[in-house]
Write a protein that holds these residues in place. Structure first.
Motif, PDB file in Angstrom:
ATOM      1  N   VAL A 104       0.712  -1.258   0.049  1.00  0.00           N
ATOM      2  CA  VAL A 104       0.051   0.030  -0.109  1.00  0.00           C
ATOM      3  C   VAL A 104       0.947   1.360   0.087  1.00  0.00           C
ATOM      4  O   VAL A 104       0.607   2.072  -0.795  1.00  0.00           O
ATOM      5  CB  VAL A 104      -0.852  -0.008   1.131  1.00  0.00           C
ATOM      6  N   MET A 105       1.923   1.257   0.915  1.00  0.00           N
ATOM      7  CA  MET A 105       2.741   2.370   1.032  1.00  0.00           C
ATOM      8  C   MET A 105       3.642   2.608  -0.409  1.00  0.00           C
ATOM      9  O   MET A 105       3.899   3.579  -0.904  1.00  0.00           O
ATOM     10  CB  MET A 105       3.911   2.059   1.997  1.00  0.00           C
ATOM     11  N   ALA A 106       3.831   1.489  -1.239  1.00  0.00           N
ATOM     12  CA  ALA A 106       4.449   1.627  -2.448  1.00  0.00           C
ATOM     13  C   ALA A 106       3.728   2.065  -3.357  1.00  0.00           C
ATOM     14  O   ALA A 106       4.112   2.983  -4.093  1.00  0.00           O
ATOM     15  CB  ALA A 106       4.786   0.224  -2.889  1.00  0.00           C
ATOM     16  N   ASP A 107       2.391   2.019  -3.329  1.00  0.00           N
ATOM     17  CA  ASP A 107       1.530   2.704  -4.228  1.00  0.00           C
ATOM     18  C   ASP A 107       1.402   4.200  -4.024  1.00  0.00           C
ATOM     19  O   ASP A 107       1.220   5.247  -4.645  1.00  0.00           O
ATOM     20  CB  ASP A 107       0.062   2.123  -4.158  1.00  0.00           C
ATOM     21  N   VAL A 108       1.465   4.399  -2.641  1.00  0.00           N
ATOM     22  CA  VAL A 108       1.451   5.853  -2.192  1.00  0.00           C
ATOM     23  C   VAL A 108       2.676   6.651  -2.693  1.00  0.00           C
ATOM     24  O   VAL A 108       2.679   7.807  -3.151  1.00  0.00           O
ATOM     25  CB  VAL A 108       1.182   5.857  -0.669  1.00  0.00           C
ATOM     26  N   ALA A 109       3.804   5.979  -2.490  1.00  0.00           N
ATOM     27  CA  ALA A 109       5.039   6.452  -3.068  1.00  0.00           C
ATOM     28  C   ALA A 109       4.971   6.884  -4.403  1.00  0.00           C
ATOM     29  O   ALA A 109       5.764   7.999  -4.683  1.00  0.00           O
ATOM     30  CB  ALA A 109       6.433   5.366  -2.519  1.00  0.00           C
ATOM     31  N   ARG A 110       4.603   6.019  -5.361  1.00  0.00           N
ATOM     32  CA  ARG A 110       4.451   6.175  -6.688  1.00  0.00           C
ATOM     33  C   ARG A 110       3.607   7.534  -6.880  1.00  0.00           C
ATOM     34  O   ARG A 110       4.045   8.474  -7.600  1.00  0.00           O
ATOM     35  CB  ARG A 110       4.064   4.928  -7.536  1.00  0.00           C
ATOM     36  N   THR A 111       2.639   7.500  -6.058  1.00  0.00           N
ATOM     37  CA  THR A 111       1.605   8.798  -6.587  1.00  0.00           C
ATOM     38  C   THR A 111       2.387   9.991  -6.016  1.00  0.00           C
ATOM     39  O   THR A 111       2.430  11.048  -6.602  1.00  0.00           O
ATOM     40  CB  THR A 111       0.280   8.501  -5.583  1.00  0.00           C
ATOM     41  N   VAL A 112       3.170  10.126  -4.814  1.00  0.00           N
ATOM     42  CA  VAL A 112       3.733  10.991  -4.498  1.00  0.00           C
ATOM     43  C   VAL A 112       5.014  11.497  -5.364  1.00  0.00           C
ATOM     44  O   VAL A 112       5.035  12.717  -5.725  1.00  0.00           O
ATOM     45  CB  VAL A 112       4.651  10.730  -3.173  1.00  0.00           C
ATOM     46  N   MET A 113       5.738  10.553  -5.844  1.00  0.00           N
ATOM     47  CA  MET A 113       6.484  10.920  -7.002  1.00  0.00           C
ATOM     48  C   MET A 113       6.132  11.777  -8.287  1.00  0.00           C
ATOM     49  O   MET A 113       6.800  12.438  -8.852  1.00  0.00           O
ATOM     50  CB  MET A 113       7.397   9.760  -7.500  1.00  0.00           C
ATOM     51  N   ALA A 114       4.586  11.046  -8.512  1.00  0.00           N
ATOM     52  CA  ALA A 114       4.143  11.629  -9.702  1.00  0.00           C
ATOM     53  C   ALA A 114       3.363  12.967  -9.344  1.00  0.00           C
ATOM     54  O   ALA A 114       3.428  13.870 -10.422  1.00  0.00           O
ATOM     55  CB  ALA A 114       3.079  10.884 -10.429  1.00  0.00           C
ATOM     56  N   THR A 115       2.941  13.400  -8.230  1.00  0.00           N
ATOM     57  CA  THR A 115       2.167  14.561  -7.851  1.00  0.00           C
ATOM     58  C   THR A 115       2.939  15.551  -7.172  1.00  0.00           C
ATOM     59  O   THR A 115       2.388  16.651  -6.986  1.00  0.00           O
ATOM     60  CB  THR A 115       0.891  14.061  -7.289  1.00  0.00           C
ATOM     61  N   LEU A 116       3.808  15.031  -6.381  1.00  0.00           N
ATOM     62  CA  LEU A 116       4.619  16.079  -5.149  1.00  0.00           C
ATOM     63  C   LEU A 116       6.286  15.828  -5.557  1.00  0.00           C
ATOM     64  O   LEU A 116       6.764  15.409  -4.696  1.00  0.00           O
ATOM     65  CB  LEU A 116       4.142  15.692  -4.024  1.00  0.00           C
ATOM     66  N   PRO A 117       6.493  16.214  -6.773  1.00  0.00           N
ATOM     67  CA  PRO A 117       8.008  15.981  -7.055  1.00  0.00           C
ATOM     68  C   PRO A 117       8.948  16.702  -6.049  1.00  0.00           C
ATOM     69  O   PRO A 117      10.143  16.264  -5.903  1.00  0.00           O
ATOM     70  CB  PRO A 117       8.001  16.486  -8.634  1.00  0.00           C
ATOM     71  N   GLY A 118       8.606  17.625  -5.196  1.00  0.00           N
ATOM     72  CA  GLY A 118       9.387  18.416  -4.391  1.00  0.00           C
ATOM     73  C   GLY A 118       9.517  17.483  -3.079  1.00  0.00           C
ATOM     74  O   GLY A 118      10.464  18.027  -2.134  1.00  0.00           O
ATOM     75  N   LEU A 119       8.638  16.611  -3.101  1.00  0.00           N
ATOM     76  CA  LEU A 119       8.529  16.037  -1.678  1.00  0.00           C
ATOM     77  C   LEU A 119       9.433  14.572  -1.688  1.00  0.00           C
ATOM     78  O   LEU A 119       9.565  13.866  -2.752  1.00  0.00           O
ATOM     79  CB  LEU A 119       7.138  15.677  -1.187  1.00  0.00           C
ATOM     80  N   ARG A 120      10.373  14.119  -0.621  1.00  0.00           N
ATOM     81  CA  ARG A 120      11.274  12.932  -0.610  1.00  0.00           C
ATOM     82  C   ARG A 120      10.685  12.223   0.683  1.00  0.00           C
ATOM     83  O   ARG A 120      10.297  12.747   1.584  1.00  0.00           O
ATOM     84  CB  ARG A 120      12.759  13.490  -0.392  1.00  0.00           C
ATOM     85  N   LEU A 121      10.368  11.022   0.268  1.00  0.00           N
ATOM     86  CA  LEU A 121       9.934  10.043   1.185  1.00  0.00           C
ATOM     87  C   LEU A 121      11.014   9.381   1.864  1.00  0.00           C
ATOM     88  O   LEU A 121      11.788   8.809   1.074  1.00  0.00           O
ATOM     89  CB  LEU A 121       8.847   9.131   0.655  1.00  0.00           C
ATOM     90  N   LYS A 122      11.166   9.256   3.176  1.00  0.00           N
ATOM     91  CA  LYS A 122      12.149   8.099   3.723  1.00  0.00           C
ATOM     92  C   LYS A 122      11.273   7.267   4.609  1.00  0.00           C
ATOM     93  O   LYS A 122      10.451   7.533   5.372  1.00  0.00           O
ATOM     94  CB  LYS A 122      12.962   8.796   4.681  1.00  0.00           C
ATOM     95  N   LEU A 123      11.200   5.929   4.234  1.00  0.00           N
ATOM     96  CA  LEU A 123      10.423   4.973   4.824  1.00  0.00           C
ATOM     97  C   LEU A 123      11.000   4.126   5.780  1.00  0.00           C
ATOM     98  O   LEU A 123      12.066   3.519   5.361  1.00  0.00           O
ATOM     99  CB  LEU A 123       9.713   4.083   3.609  1.00  0.00           C
ATOM    100  N   LYS A 124      10.611   3.772   6.732  1.00  0.00           N
ATOM    101  CA  LYS A 124      11.139   2.764   7.665  1.00  0.00           C
ATOM    102  C   LYS A 124      10.111   1.400   7.967  1.00  0.00           C
ATOM    103  O   LYS A 124       8.973   1.795   8.514  1.00  0.00           O
ATOM    104  CB  LYS A 124      11.236   3.476   9.101  1.00  0.00           C
ATOM    105  N   ILE A 125      10.421   0.432   7.714  1.00  0.00           N
ATOM    106  CA  ILE A 125       9.739  -0.660   7.767  1.00  0.00           C
ATOM    107  C   ILE A 125      10.146  -1.375   8.837  1.00  0.00           C
ATOM    108  O   ILE A 125      11.070  -1.987   9.269  1.00  0.00           O
ATOM    109  CB  ILE A 125       9.901  -1.700   6.511  1.00  0.00           C
ATOM    110  N   ALA A 126       9.118  -1.828   9.962  1.00  0.00           N
ATOM    111  CA  ALA A 126       9.381  -2.313  10.955  1.00  0.00           C
ATOM    112  C   ALA A 126       8.040  -2.809  11.814  1.00  0.00           C
ATOM    113  O   ALA A 126       6.822  -2.496  11.194  1.00  0.00           O
ATOM    114  CB  ALA A 126      10.120  -1.271  12.090  1.00  0.00           C
ATOM    115  N   PHE A 127       7.974  -3.543  12.996  1.00  0.00           N
ATOM    116  CA  PHE A 127       6.864  -3.892  13.503  1.00  0.00           C
ATOM    117  C   PHE A 127       6.279  -2.568  14.430  1.00  0.00           C
ATOM    118  O   PHE A 127       6.940  -1.595  14.593  1.00  0.00           O
ATOM    119  CB  PHE A 127       7.087  -5.058  14.589  1.00  0.00           C
ATOM    120  N   SER A 128       4.983  -2.817  14.585  1.00  0.00           N
ATOM    121  CA  SER A 128       4.358  -1.568  15.361  1.00  0.00           C
ATOM    122  C   SER A 128       5.021  -1.105  16.642  1.00  0.00           C
ATOM    123  O   SER A 128       4.962   0.016  16.790  1.00  0.00           O
ATOM    124  CB  SER A 128       2.774  -1.978  15.505  1.00  0.00           C
TER     125      SER A 128
END
Length: 304
Positions: A104-128
């Motif tokens: 789900v987050m991968a889909d969101v990241a693709r949307t961010v790259m396409a619509t908010l090009p000035g924004l950089r995402l840093k993702l941390k994958i971990a348990f809750s």
């Protein structure tokens, strides 16, 4: 206090050696050492223990590091807020994600790259549990995680987005698929892969088998999460336990068995600090996450 010195100090703690820290902040090692000595002189206490293989924070350093992370995070938010006032959406947004919601987050990241090009995402994958601690420490702007079942950690706000729950699953061609009269003895006849997290799932399975007088299944393989090992289940007769979101958010060849364990309902949603203003970019990404989750099975009403 000079913010630059605080960032140099944070780099030393995070990178564990002066050499690596100097490279991270793009200064020479002698210059970095001089800066740390200057900060220690200002505070009148040692901040780092210099060891043969690196540096570690003293108890004074641990306290400063905790506050320095919060200060740096708030300064970053102030800059982003000013950018937003100028009509810009840019900067770095740090988001935590549990493994089962990574697609789900991968889909969101693709949307961010396409619509908010000035924004950089840093993702941390971990348990809750790890993401919750990172939020409280100011390391994350927000997190998409499994919401606590009982009490909310002090200082955090939660927004449920998807109702989920554990499912017992296996490969589509497994001998037990499609059977409506499955007993615990039938399930015990096959090898299992029970993830270590969350531990409550294993406890519920063990209790159900013991109450029925059937020895609980033992994991043939111990893993932290099935998401990285679903291919093993797909190519074997293993039985596993997965959240329903895993079956609905990413391509998988797993199928749920028709069994009834007393798994409690669970919710996945957004978490963020209550008393810290969210960056404009973070708010934009959070809305994209809400939109993505609204299309999933089990979606619940989300704040807009």
């Amino acid at each position: 206090m000079d913010l630059r010195l605080l960032r140099y100090f944070m780099a030393c703690v995070e990178n564990k050696t002066m050499h690596a820290a100097a490279e991270a902040v793009h200064v020479s090692q002698p210059a970095l050492s001089k800066a740390i000595h200057s900060l220690e002189a200002q505070l009148g206490v040692p901040l780092l223990d210099r060891r043969p293989r690196g540096v570690e924070p003293t108890r004074f350093g641990e306290t400063l590091f905790r506050y320095a992370k919060l200060i740096d995070s708030e300064v970053r938010r102030a800059v982003a807020e000013i950018d937003a006032m100028r009509g810009l959406t840019r900067g770095t947004i740090v988001i935590g994600v549990i493994p089962t919601m990574s697609s789900v987050m991968a889909d969101v990241a693709r949307t961010v790259m396409a619509t908010l090009p000035g924004l950089r995402l840093k993702l941390k994958i971990a348990f809750s549990a790890e993401l919750t601690a990172a939020l409280l420490d100011g390391e994350l702007d927000t997190a998409l995680l499994l919401l606590p079942a009982n009490s909310d950690p002090l200082g955090l706000a939660f927004e449920p987005l998807v109702q989920t729950g554990p499912r017992v699953a296996t490969r589509p061609g497994h001998p037990l698929v499609g059977r409506k009269d499955l007993s615990l003895a039938d399930l015990a006849a096959f090898p299992w892969l029970i993830p270590d997290y969350p531990p409550s799932h294993r406890e519920i399975i063990n209790r159900a088998f013991l109450d029925a007088g059937v020895p609980p299944p033992q994991s043939a393989i111990d893993v932290s999460t099935v998401i990285l090992f679903d291919s093993v289940v797909q190519d074997s007769d293993l039985i596993t336990v997965v959240p329903s979101t895993l079956l609905s958010t990413r391509p998988t060849n797993l199928t749920a068995l028709e069994v009834d364990f007393a798994f409690p309902p669970e919710q996945v949603g957004l978490a963020y600090r209550q008393h810290s203003s969210l960056l404009p970019g973070a708010r934009a990404v959070m809305q994209l996450i809400r939109d993505a989750c609204a299309a999933l099975p089990g979606a619940v009403s989300a704040k807009r």
